[in-house]
Scaffold this active site. Sequence first.
Site, PDB file in Angstrom:
ATOM      1  N   CYS A  31      45.786  36.505  37.625  1.00  0.00           N
ATOM      2  CA  CYS A  31      46.470  36.530  38.915  1.00  0.00           C
ATOM      3  C   CYS A  31      47.118  35.180  39.166  1.00  0.00           C
ATOM      4  CB  CYS A  31      45.472  36.825  40.019  1.00  0.00           C
ATOM      5  SG  CYS A  31      44.706  38.420  39.782  1.00  0.00           S
ATOM      6  N   TYR A 170      42.464  49.517  32.184  1.00  0.00           N
ATOM      7  CA  TYR A 170      41.698  48.377  32.687  1.00  0.00           C
ATOM      8  C   TYR A 170      40.382  48.811  33.334  1.00  0.00           C
ATOM      9  CZ  TYR A 170      40.929  44.237  35.717  1.00  0.00           C
ATOM     10  OH  TYR A 170      40.419  43.151  36.371  1.00  0.00           O
ATOM     11  N   HIS A 173      35.963  43.802  35.025  1.00  0.00           N
ATOM     12  CA  HIS A 173      35.536  43.523  36.410  1.00  0.00           C
ATOM     13  C   HIS A 173      35.100  44.824  37.085  1.00  0.00           C
ATOM     14  CE1 HIS A 173      38.679  40.215  35.772  1.00  0.00           C
ATOM     15  NE2 HIS A 173      37.490  39.744  35.460  1.00  0.00           N
ATOM     16  N   ASP A 266      33.228  35.945  35.338  1.00  0.00           N
ATOM     17  CA  ASP A 266      34.226  35.909  34.268  1.00  0.00           C
ATOM     18  C   ASP A 266      34.951  34.560  34.286  1.00  0.00           C
ATOM     19  OD1 ASP A 266      35.802  36.810  32.211  1.00  0.00           O
ATOM     20  OD2 ASP A 266      37.134  37.992  33.482  1.00  0.00           O
TER      21      ASP A 266
END
Length: 685
Positions: A31, A170, A173, A266
């Site tokens: 991000c 995806y 997370h 992470d």
Amino acid sequence: MARDPRFDILFEPVQIGPVTSKNRFYQVPHCNGMGYGLPMGLAAMRGVKAEGGWGVVCTEEVEIHPTSDVTPAFEGRLWDDSDIPALALMTEAVHAHGSLAGLELVHNGHHSPNRYSRVPPIAPSAMAVDTYDPVQARAMDKADIRAFRQWHRDAALRGKQAGFDIIYVYAGHNLCLPMHFIAKRYNDRTDEYGGSLENRVRLFRELIEDTKEAVGNSCAVAVRFAVDELLGPDGITAQDEGREVVEMLAEMPDLWDVNVSDWSNDSLTSRFGEEGNQESYVGFVKSLTSKPVVGVGRFTSPDAMVSQIRRGVLDMIGAARPSIADPFLPKKLEEGRIEEIRECIGCNICVSGDMQCVPIRCTQNPTMGEEWRRGWHPEKIAPKGSDDSVLVVGAGPAGLECSLALAKRGYEVTLAEAGAELGGRVTCESQLPGLSQWARVRDYRVGRLQEMANVSIYRESPLSAPDVRDFGFARVIIATGASWRRDGLGRALRAPLPGLDQTTVYTRDDLMAGGVVGDHLVVYDDDHYYMGGVLAEKLIAEGHRVTLVTPAAMASAWTENTLEQHHIQSRLLSLGVEIIVSHRLSGLEKGAARVTCVYSERDKAIACDGVVLVTERLPKDGLYRELADNPDGLTQAGITSLRAIGDCYAPATVAAAVYGGHLAARELDDPSPEPVPFLREPRRL
Ligand code: ADP
Ligand code: SF4
């Protein structure tokens, strides 16, 4: 210079399904606070990564549908065809340097409260969204699952149209819908998408199949999967279901991008984890698949990278933060310029941009996020505009960065530092618990400066205003830093603290110098970043009892933006620090600190042997003021420009000081045009 043959292995090409990466350097999705809002800035930033040698450059999360709307965050968006051109800017920028562009498609399920689209969120089961919005997600029925698969497929096709080479499914997370189906705690379905692990993985498997079928002839299909959520038996672990999922799907994707969850684990900061700390979780994956495996671990050491490949842990070196701190890391290794690598310090200031919905910034790399709007490049800078000599006073982050950028421009630079050591606050703070890697801010810059013939560094040289005027430099930059206040003034207190002479008061500098006496110390934190917490840790390590008092609702509140708050509060509690939130310091008494509840105004005394004040800092701007307030003196001395930078201008983060230093160097002969000193992206009507 030629590259060291030890690192040759990092430059081998890697086949990923139908496409080939030119090397093993893989910028994993990250991000950046620009997303769909600032696509030109985003494309330029990704283009610089490709120019710097990353074989693969990925997007951030790219939302596939209005049922997954994480506004106000600026992530990517592929809701319909009108979103394609913005993303095509990025693929063009990446392809221009021969790199592959990867697209991380995301649906955030019950993690997206859909504040902008106002569509009720969807999830495997009916449940509250995991933000604190007063919104619940509805359980998806079979028609919803069919629709979701179609949205994902459509987004993959749009991604292909936008020019992407790698398309992600995806489930990294715990923020995204396929993971919500896989994780037992979110999935109480009784149909073929719930119950057994095989059923819970069904949707993930179908998405991989759908994506391969839609775009697999020309694009690689990658998966991102968090093999461990670090929740023990309450979540997926690498020992059981994480491993089983990889076993079930081993050969289906063209690439496995594996990590741990949640994001704060992470992107663990250096305060809480070492380089390569995910290996013990993801290390098993390669033994179960013949497909290339990518993983992360804040890798900045090429030896650690080579070791990951040689020992069969990873096939490609995944990096978000190391690629932010130094977009040219691969190029520098390739060209044998290893000592020029700007190593990430693991502070997560980069994350704070995304968290606060503004463009990414970086402590080590002041050009990050400024590639398009200011035209800054991490490795190129305009040559000097004159033969003026420059004096920089103060060798903290601001002075060091300013000196380096000026020297790269070709200016003759003299750097004067009052102390025996260079580095200012980072030299000091890197001795605090967990912050040792912050010294990299100093080490990278001092290393470069010492190699440059046009730089002279003078230590133990505290300069006065007459000294500065007498030297005869044409340009003067003041970077003299700031000091912590001793009077308690800060956000919660705008008048002097009563009773300052009643109890011993300490600041960061006193603690660094040693000599704290007494058993019980109160740390009063009205700063809310890391300092209050690390000083509490230091005092505990030295055998004191500590109570941390803050007017905020939690310890180190701003560190929510660096993904550290939970880790910090947990650590402080585990160390035995008593944390009193929502209280301001209202006075000092003999042997006690008086604190007042910010809601009820009720107060109480905390018996203590001393109080550590972490509130505001005072700019050390005396030298600057004395020079600036005497314009005739400047003229007579031949000083044509004078500028204060960093903490002595306005105390802030180390990142802000580095940025301020860099800005001053870029603007030495051409100050910013007012009122907006950078390009603004056109808004779509
Ligand atoms: P910043 O974060 O803005 O770089 P720091 O506090 O980290 O600020 O660094 C400021 C540096 O300036 C310190 O190393 C300090 O010793 C030095 N300094 C302060 N006053 C003077 C002075 N008058 N002459 C030379 N160096 C100074
Ligand atoms: Fe690394 Fe900090 Fe830069 Fe992020 S902001 S890339 S953690 S140095």
